[in-house]
Design a protein around this motif. Structure first.
Motif, PDB file in Angstrom:
ATOM      1  N   ALA A 150       1.028  -0.890  -0.033  1.00  0.00           N
ATOM      2  CA  ALA A 150      -0.207   0.024  -0.180  1.00  0.00           C
ATOM      3  C   ALA A 150       0.828   0.976  -0.046  1.00  0.00           C
ATOM      4  CB  ALA A 150      -1.086  -0.034   1.014  1.00  0.00           C
ATOM      5  N   GLN A 151       2.194   1.317   0.975  1.00  0.00           N
ATOM      6  CA  GLN A 151       2.733   2.601   0.841  1.00  0.00           C
ATOM      7  C   GLN A 151       3.145   2.574  -0.473  1.00  0.00           C
ATOM      8  OE1 GLN A 151       2.472   4.573   3.374  1.00  0.00           O
ATOM      9  NE2 GLN A 151       3.233   5.697   1.610  1.00  0.00           N
ATOM     10  N   ILE A 152       3.974   1.459  -0.614  1.00  0.00           N
ATOM     11  CA  ILE A 152       4.782   1.243  -2.474  1.00  0.00           C
ATOM     12  C   ILE A 152       3.954   2.625  -3.116  1.00  0.00           C
ATOM     13  CG2 ILE A 152       5.912   0.603  -3.753  1.00  0.00           C
ATOM     14  CD1 ILE A 152       8.061   0.925  -1.715  1.00  0.00           C
ATOM     15  N   THR A 153       3.053   2.330  -3.574  1.00  0.00           N
ATOM     16  CA  THR A 153       1.557   2.513  -4.220  1.00  0.00           C
ATOM     17  C   THR A 153       1.363   3.609  -3.727  1.00  0.00           C
ATOM     18  OG1 THR A 153       0.871   0.327  -4.389  1.00  0.00           O
ATOM     19  CG2 THR A 153      -0.941   1.949  -5.081  1.00  0.00           C
ATOM     20  N   ASN A 154       0.798   3.923  -2.804  1.00  0.00           N
ATOM     21  CA  ASN A 154       0.899   5.558  -2.073  1.00  0.00           C
ATOM     22  C   ASN A 154       2.279   6.603  -3.193  1.00  0.00           C
ATOM     23  OD1 ASN A 154      -1.212   5.243  -1.060  1.00  0.00           O
ATOM     24  ND2 ASN A 154      -0.445   5.165   0.852  1.00  0.00           N
ATOM     25  N   ILE A 204      10.125   8.731  -2.236  1.00  0.00           N
ATOM     26  CA  ILE A 204       9.004   8.774  -3.947  1.00  0.00           C
ATOM     27  C   ILE A 204       9.482   9.084  -4.244  1.00  0.00           C
ATOM     28  CG2 ILE A 204       7.330  10.507  -4.087  1.00  0.00           C
ATOM     29  CD1 ILE A 204       6.963  10.991  -1.183  1.00  0.00           C
ATOM     30  N   ARG A 205      10.913   9.702  -4.362  1.00  0.00           N
ATOM     31  CA  ARG A 205      11.659  10.454  -5.834  1.00  0.00           C
ATOM     32  C   ARG A 205      11.708   8.721  -6.382  1.00  0.00           C
ATOM     33  NH1 ARG A 205      16.733  14.957  -7.460  1.00  0.00           N
ATOM     34  NH2 ARG A 205      16.345  14.402  -9.241  1.00  0.00           N
ATOM     35  N   ALA A 206      12.715   7.582  -5.903  1.00  0.00           N
ATOM     36  CA  ALA A 206      13.891   6.085  -6.657  1.00  0.00           C
ATOM     37  C   ALA A 206      12.007   5.550  -6.643  1.00  0.00           C
ATOM     38  CB  ALA A 206      13.826   5.571  -5.313  1.00  0.00           C
ATOM     39  N   VAL A 207      11.558   5.402  -6.394  1.00  0.00           N
ATOM     40  CA  VAL A 207       9.607   4.863  -6.621  1.00  0.00           C
ATOM     41  C   VAL A 207       8.957   5.147  -7.881  1.00  0.00           C
ATOM     42  CG1 VAL A 207       7.629   3.858  -5.884  1.00  0.00           C
ATOM     43  CG2 VAL A 207       9.234   3.180  -4.087  1.00  0.00           C
ATOM     44  N   GLY A 208       9.213   6.617  -7.603  1.00  0.00           N
ATOM     45  CA  GLY A 208       8.341   6.997  -8.836  1.00  0.00           C
ATOM     46  C   GLY A 208       9.454   7.079 -10.184  1.00  0.00           C
ATOM     47  N   GLU A 209      10.521   7.074 -10.080  1.00  0.00           N
ATOM     48  CA  GLU A 209      11.665   7.632 -11.236  1.00  0.00           C
ATOM     49  C   GLU A 209      11.698   6.045 -11.830  1.00  0.00           C
ATOM     50  OE1 GLU A 209      14.642   9.450 -10.329  1.00  0.00           O
ATOM     51  OE2 GLU A 209      13.943  11.294 -10.077  1.00  0.00           O
ATOM     52  N   PHE A 210      11.755   5.304 -10.994  1.00  0.00           N
ATOM     53  CA  PHE A 210      11.479   3.894 -11.074  1.00  0.00           C
ATOM     54  C   PHE A 210      10.944   3.434 -12.212  1.00  0.00           C
ATOM     55  CE2 PHE A 210      11.269  -1.250 -10.528  1.00  0.00           C
ATOM     56  CZ  PHE A 210      12.336  -1.564 -10.733  1.00  0.00           C
ATOM     57  N   LYS A 227       4.909  -3.105 -10.218  1.00  0.00           N
ATOM     58  CA  LYS A 227       4.296  -4.448  -9.402  1.00  0.00           C
ATOM     59  C   LYS A 227       5.590  -5.343  -8.603  1.00  0.00           C
ATOM     60  CE  LYS A 227       1.114  -8.707 -10.119  1.00  0.00           C
ATOM     61  NZ  LYS A 227      -0.004  -8.766 -10.902  1.00  0.00           N
ATOM     62  N   LYS A 228       6.982  -4.892  -9.667  1.00  0.00           N
ATOM     63  CA  LYS A 228       7.441  -6.248  -9.376  1.00  0.00           C
ATOM     64  C   LYS A 228       8.612  -5.283  -8.271  1.00  0.00           C
ATOM     65  CE  LYS A 228       8.528  -8.360 -13.858  1.00  0.00           C
ATOM     66  NZ  LYS A 228       8.078  -9.932 -13.510  1.00  0.00           N
ATOM     67  N   PHE A 229       8.574  -3.751  -8.690  1.00  0.00           N
ATOM     68  CA  PHE A 229       8.501  -3.434  -6.630  1.00  0.00           C
ATOM     69  C   PHE A 229       8.749  -3.518  -6.062  1.00  0.00           C
ATOM     70  CE2 PHE A 229      10.231   0.820  -4.711  1.00  0.00           C
ATOM     71  CZ  PHE A 229      11.863   0.515  -4.691  1.00  0.00           C
ATOM     72  N   VAL A 230       7.356  -3.646  -5.973  1.00  0.00           N
ATOM     73  CA  VAL A 230       6.753  -3.801  -4.494  1.00  0.00           C
ATOM     74  C   VAL A 230       7.137  -5.161  -3.956  1.00  0.00           C
ATOM     75  CG1 VAL A 230       4.152  -4.123  -3.688  1.00  0.00           C
ATOM     76  CG2 VAL A 230       5.076  -2.688  -4.789  1.00  0.00           C
ATOM     77  N   GLU A 231       6.418  -6.031  -5.252  1.00  0.00           N
ATOM     78  CA  GLU A 231       6.944  -7.306  -4.646  1.00  0.00           C
ATOM     79  C   GLU A 231       8.062  -7.781  -4.202  1.00  0.00           C
ATOM     80  OE1 GLU A 231       6.469  -9.424  -8.121  1.00  0.00           O
ATOM     81  OE2 GLU A 231       4.114  -9.248  -8.004  1.00  0.00           O
TER      82      GLU A 231
END
Length: 273
Positions: A62-66, A245-251, A259-263
């Motif tokens: 949930a947090q990664i999605t946010n 946020i920047r790392a997740v967003g840019e990735f 989805k793969k990142f979250v897993e």
């Protein structure tokens, strides 16, 4: 001969006694050190488990999605006030840099930036000046020493004032009470006392143009004052949040593989202990 033998015997007994005493002391010391090591291991183990729990919350699905959604939302906000990928990239980099330099919430910084950028043509300022004003506003809010909620409210009210073109009424009251350092910077830049802002606001004399000039004029002074302040523990967590946020967003933007990142991050957090 018997005397010499007795002396040697006594000397040997003394040496053995000293050796035994030394060994006992060494044993006691070793046991004490072992207990310290055991306690340290227990403490480290507890700390690692706490970190694992924190990681589990930080990198939950949930947090990664946010984070990914939050990054997309910020990009969309900036697209409305920038022209082309070049300006958009500059805006994202500038706001992130300001947020990290002031340990502020990135989204809050971006809100102020978008207000000034949206008014840039009318105010006659370029993107560099927009970033400079945003940095000054953010620093004054951080210097005011208010809670995160109060700072966010002050920035919101200030942004609304920029939208209407005037700082007055509820917006001015909020800035005066929740961001006193910002109010002081505006007053000093206008060459008036803080007590005069209320009347000037009522008369409609604190316009967007006036705020622009005052903040640009006071930017260096604000820099000097901010350099004397210390970052709070609560604010320091913004640094980690902003980078995540920047790392997740840019990735996600680069490879579309949230989805793969979250897993992967979920698996990591579940196995940290």
């Amino acid at each position: 001969m018997s005397t010499k033998l007795g002396t040697l015997t006594l000397d040997l007994v003394a040496r053995v006694s000293g050796f035994t005493q030394g060994m006992n002391q060494a044993s006691t010391s070793a046991e004490r050190e072992m207990r310290r090591v055991e306690n340290s291991v227990v403490s480290v183990d507890g700390l690692i488990k706490k970190l694992a729990v924190t990681a589990g919350a930080t990198f939950s699905v949930a947090q990664i999605t946010n984070y990914a959604d939050g990054y997309t939302g910020m990009v969309n906000k900036l697209k409305l006030v920038t022209n082309g990928q070049g300006q958009l990239s500059t805006a994202m980099n500038d706001t992130h840099k300001i947020a990290q330099a002031t340990a502020s919430d990135w989204n809050g910084v971006l809100d102020v930036y978008t207000k000034f950028q949206g008014l840039s043509k009318r105010l006659g300022i370029d993107q560099t000046e927009v970033a400079r004003i945003t940095e000054t506003v953010t620093k004054t809010v951080a210097m005011s020493g208010q809670s995160a909620a109060a700072s966010e409210a002050a920035l919101l009210q200030f942004g609304q004032a920029l939208n209407t073109g005037f700082l007055r009424g509820a917006e001015l009251t909020s800035v005066l009470s929740q961001a006193p350092a910002l109010a002081k910077a505006l007053a000093d830049g206008m060459g008036v006392a803080i007590g005069d802002l209320k009347k000037l606001g009522e008369d409609g004399k604190i316009t967007s143009e006036v705020m622009r000039d005052a903040l640009l004029k006071m930017s260096s002074s604000v820099d000097a004052e901010y350099a004397k302040t210390a970052t709070t523990v609560a604010a320091s967590f913004n640094l980690i949040k902003n980078e995540t946020i920047r790392a997740v967003g840019e990735f996600d933007s680069a490879v579309g593989a949230s989805k793969k990142f979250v897993e992967g991050m979920t698996l990591l957090s579940e196995n940290m202990d």
